[in-house]
Write a protein that holds these residues in place. Structure first.
Motif, mmCIF file in Angstrom:
data_model
loop_
_atom_site.group_PDB
_atom_site.id
_atom_site.type_symbol
_atom_site.label_atom_id
_atom_site.label_comp_id
_atom_site.label_asym_id
_atom_site.label_seq_id
_atom_site.Cartn_x
_atom_site.Cartn_y
_atom_site.Cartn_z
ATOM 1 N N THR A 83 -0.170 13.523 -26.457
ATOM 2 C CA THR A 83 -0.384 12.274 -26.578
ATOM 3 C C THR A 83 -1.812 11.609 -25.911
ATOM 4 O OG1 THR A 83 1.688 11.511 -26.908
ATOM 5 C CG2 THR A 83 0.133 9.605 -26.475
ATOM 6 N N PRO A 84 -2.836 11.994 -26.214
ATOM 7 C CA PRO A 84 -4.339 11.383 -25.571
ATOM 8 C C PRO A 84 -4.414 10.139 -25.314
ATOM 9 C CG PRO A 84 -4.717 11.990 -27.922
ATOM 10 C CD PRO A 84 -3.178 12.497 -27.797
ATOM 11 N N LEU A 85 -4.947 9.862 -24.145
ATOM 12 C CA LEU A 85 -5.058 8.413 -23.681
ATOM 13 C C LEU A 85 -6.520 8.288 -23.478
ATOM 14 C CD1 LEU A 85 -2.009 8.619 -21.192
ATOM 15 C CD2 LEU A 85 -1.943 7.629 -23.382
ATOM 16 N N VAL A 98 -11.186 14.894 -21.519
ATOM 17 C CA VAL A 98 -9.770 14.601 -22.338
ATOM 18 C C VAL A 98 -8.673 14.441 -21.509
ATOM 19 C CG1 VAL A 98 -8.606 15.151 -24.295
ATOM 20 C CG2 VAL A 98 -11.193 15.710 -24.250
ATOM 21 N N GLY A 99 -7.851 13.671 -21.678
ATOM 22 C CA GLY A 99 -6.525 13.471 -20.998
ATOM 23 C C GLY A 99 -5.514 13.070 -21.929
ATOM 24 N N MET A 110 1.243 15.721 -17.050
ATOM 25 C CA MET A 110 -0.323 14.989 -17.468
ATOM 26 C C MET A 110 -1.130 15.922 -17.758
ATOM 27 S SD MET A 110 -1.703 12.023 -18.015
ATOM 28 C CE MET A 110 -0.772 10.549 -17.620
ATOM 29 N N LEU A 111 -2.035 15.983 -18.588
ATOM 30 C CA LEU A 111 -3.130 17.125 -18.912
ATOM 31 C C LEU A 111 -4.502 16.492 -18.590
ATOM 32 C CD1 LEU A 111 -0.984 18.447 -21.621
ATOM 33 C CD2 LEU A 111 -1.890 20.134 -19.917
ATOM 34 N N ILE A 112 -5.164 17.227 -17.859
ATOM 35 C CA ILE A 112 -6.804 16.267 -17.818
ATOM 36 C C ILE A 112 -7.710 17.627 -17.770
ATOM 37 C CG2 ILE A 112 -8.501 15.012 -16.566
ATOM 38 C CD1 ILE A 112 -5.978 13.813 -15.070
ATOM 39 N N LYS A 138 -11.532 7.665 -15.983
ATOM 40 C CA LYS A 138 -10.344 7.876 -17.021
ATOM 41 C C LYS A 138 -9.695 8.843 -16.247
ATOM 42 C CE LYS A 138 -11.057 10.203 -20.550
ATOM 43 N NZ LYS A 138 -11.588 10.756 -21.676
ATOM 44 N N ALA A 139 -9.931 10.038 -15.628
ATOM 45 C CA ALA A 139 -9.153 10.719 -14.908
ATOM 46 C C ALA A 139 -8.376 10.079 -13.746
ATOM 47 C CB ALA A 139 -9.917 11.862 -14.298
ATOM 48 N N ILE A 140 -8.987 9.331 -12.973
ATOM 49 C CA ILE A 140 -8.299 8.522 -11.864
ATOM 50 C C ILE A 140 -7.166 7.580 -12.524
ATOM 51 C CG2 ILE A 140 -8.592 6.787 -10.192
ATOM 52 C CD1 ILE A 140 -11.568 7.706 -9.912
ATOM 53 N N ARG A 141 -7.466 7.131 -13.468
ATOM 54 C CA ARG A 141 -6.471 6.378 -14.022
ATOM 55 C C ARG A 141 -5.298 6.861 -14.485
ATOM 56 N NH1 ARG A 141 -4.926 4.415 -19.277
ATOM 57 N NH2 ARG A 141 -6.453 5.372 -20.362
#
Length: 318
Positions: A83-85, A98-99, A110-112, A138-141
Motif C-alpha cells: 500500500t503506497p503512502l 517511494v514508500g 514499512m518499505l522505503i 516523506k521518508a521521515i513521516r
C-alpha cells in the motif's frame, strides 16, 4: 533486450553468434545444438573471468546498469498487499522516493526506497531517483509511522545523490537529510537497508542509517560520484576511474572498512542479467537480518544502532 557495457564487448560478440546460430536450420554440415553449447560454455567462462576481476570503475558501470532491478521490482517480487503512502504532509509528493506498507514473508513491514524508473517516461517521473527535501520528509513521516506501530523498516538505496537544484536548497535539502538520519538513529523498531545500485552521498545515507546495512556485490556506495571527485581533485572528470579506485566504494572495500555489515553475492554476470535470482537473494538476506534482530527490544535496538555509527566515526578518526 540486453544492454552490454563497454568491457562486455567480447561477451556480446559471442552471444550475438549464439543468437545467429539459433535462427539457422541444421543443414547437416554443422550441429547447431553442439555449436551453441560450445559457445555458451565460452560465454559462461568469459563472464566468470570478467566479473571476478572488475575494477572499481567497472563496478560503477554495473551499479548504474539500466537493467538492474529497481525498488519497484523488489516490491513486486517480494511484497504482498503493498500500500503506497504519498506526500510529506508539508509541501508535495516526491516520486524519487517511494514508500508504503506491505507484507514480507508473513510479517508487516514499512518499505522505503529510491526509484530511478525503467524507461524515459518513468525516469523523468521519478527524477532519476534523485530526491528533493519533500522526498526525505516523506521518508521521515513513514519511519515515524512505522515506529508508532512497531513495524520493521526496510529501505532500498539506489540514487546518484539528492537532487542539487536551487529549489531543493531553498526548501532545506541539507536539513531534510540531517533530520532523516536523526530519525533513523532514533527508531525503536528494526531498520534494514540494502544498497541495490548506486549509493550516492547524503542522498543515500539519509535512509541507510540502519541496524544492518546490506549491499549487493556490484553496487557502489560513496560520499561522492567518481566523476564529481575527479572534477574537484583534478579538474577533469575524465579521471573518474582513478577517483573510483581511491574512493573505496565497492562492497568488498566497504565491508572491510566496517561501513556495511554484509555483501549479497550477485548471480554471475550481475543482477541485470538475472534479476529474479538477485531479488530472491536480497529477500533471503533481508529475512535473515530481520530474524537476527527479532529478540531485541526497542531501547536496545536504538542504543546498539547509535553505538554502531559512533564507533564507525571513531575508527575513521583513528
Amino acid at each position: 533486450m540486453q544492454t552490454f557495457l563497454d568491457f562486455e564487448k567480447p561477451i556480446a560478440e559471442l552471444e550475438g553468434k549464439i543468437e545467429e546460430l539459433r535462427h539457422l536450420s541444421d543443414d547437416g554440415d554443422i550441429n547447431i545444438a553442439e555449436e551453441v553449447g560450445r559457445l555458451q560454455t565460452k560465454v559462461d567462462r568469459l563472464l566468470r573471468s570478467t566479473y571476478e576481476k572488475l575494477t572499481p570503475a567497472q563496478k560503477v558501470q554495473v551499479a548504474r546498469h539500466p537493467n538492474r532491478p529497481h525498488f519497484s521490482d523488489y516490491v513486486d517480487a517480494l511484497i504482498e498487499d503493498f500500500t503506497p503512502l504519498a506526500g510529506d504532509r508539508a509541501f508535495a509528493e516526491d516520486r524519487a522516493i517511494v514508500g508504503g506498507m506491505g507484507r514480507f514473508r508473513g510479517r508487516s513491514v514499512m518499505l522505503i526506497g529510491h526509484e530511478k524508473g525503467a524507461d524515459t517516461e518513468s525516469r523523468v517521473r521519478h527524477n532519476f531517483g534523485m530526491a528533493k527535501p519533500e522526498g526525505y520528509r516523506k521518508a521521515i513521516r513513514l519511519m515515524n509511522l512505522a515506529d508508532r506501530f512497531n513495524l520493521p523498516v526496510v529501505t532500498f538505496v539506489d540514487t546518484a545523490g539528492a537532487y542539487p537544484g536551487v529549489a531543493s536548497e531553498e526548501r532545506g535539502q541539507a536539513e531534510a537529510i540531517a533530520r532523516s538520519v536523526e530519525v533513523c538513529l532514533g527508531l525503536k523498531t528494526p531498520i534494514i537497508s540494502i544498497v541495490i545500485g548506486e549509493g550516492g552521498s547524503g542522498g543515500a545515507i539519509a535512509i541507510a542509517v540502519a541496524d544492518r546495512v546490506l549491499m549487493l556485490e556490484h553496487a557502489v556506495y560513496s560520499v561522492i560520484s567518481p566523476e564529481g571527485c575527479a572534477q574537484i581533485l583534478w579538474k577533469n572528470a575524465a579521471q573518474a576511474a582513478e577517483a573510483a579506485a581511491a574512493l573505496r566504494l565497492t562492497a568488498s572495500d566497504l565491508k572491510q572498512l566496517g561501513v556495511i555489515d554484509s555483501v549479497i553475492t550477485e548471480p554471475m554476470g550481475g543482477a541485470h542479467r538475472f534479476p529474479e535470482a538477485a531479488i530472491t537473494r536480497v529477500g533471503n538476506a533481508v529475512e535473515q537480518a530481520l530474524d537476527g534482530l527479532r529478540s531485541l527490544d526497542g531501547g536496545a535496538l536504538k542504543a546498539r544502532r547509535r553505538e554502531k555509527f559512533l564507533d564507525m566515526g571513531q575508527k575513521g578518526l583513528g
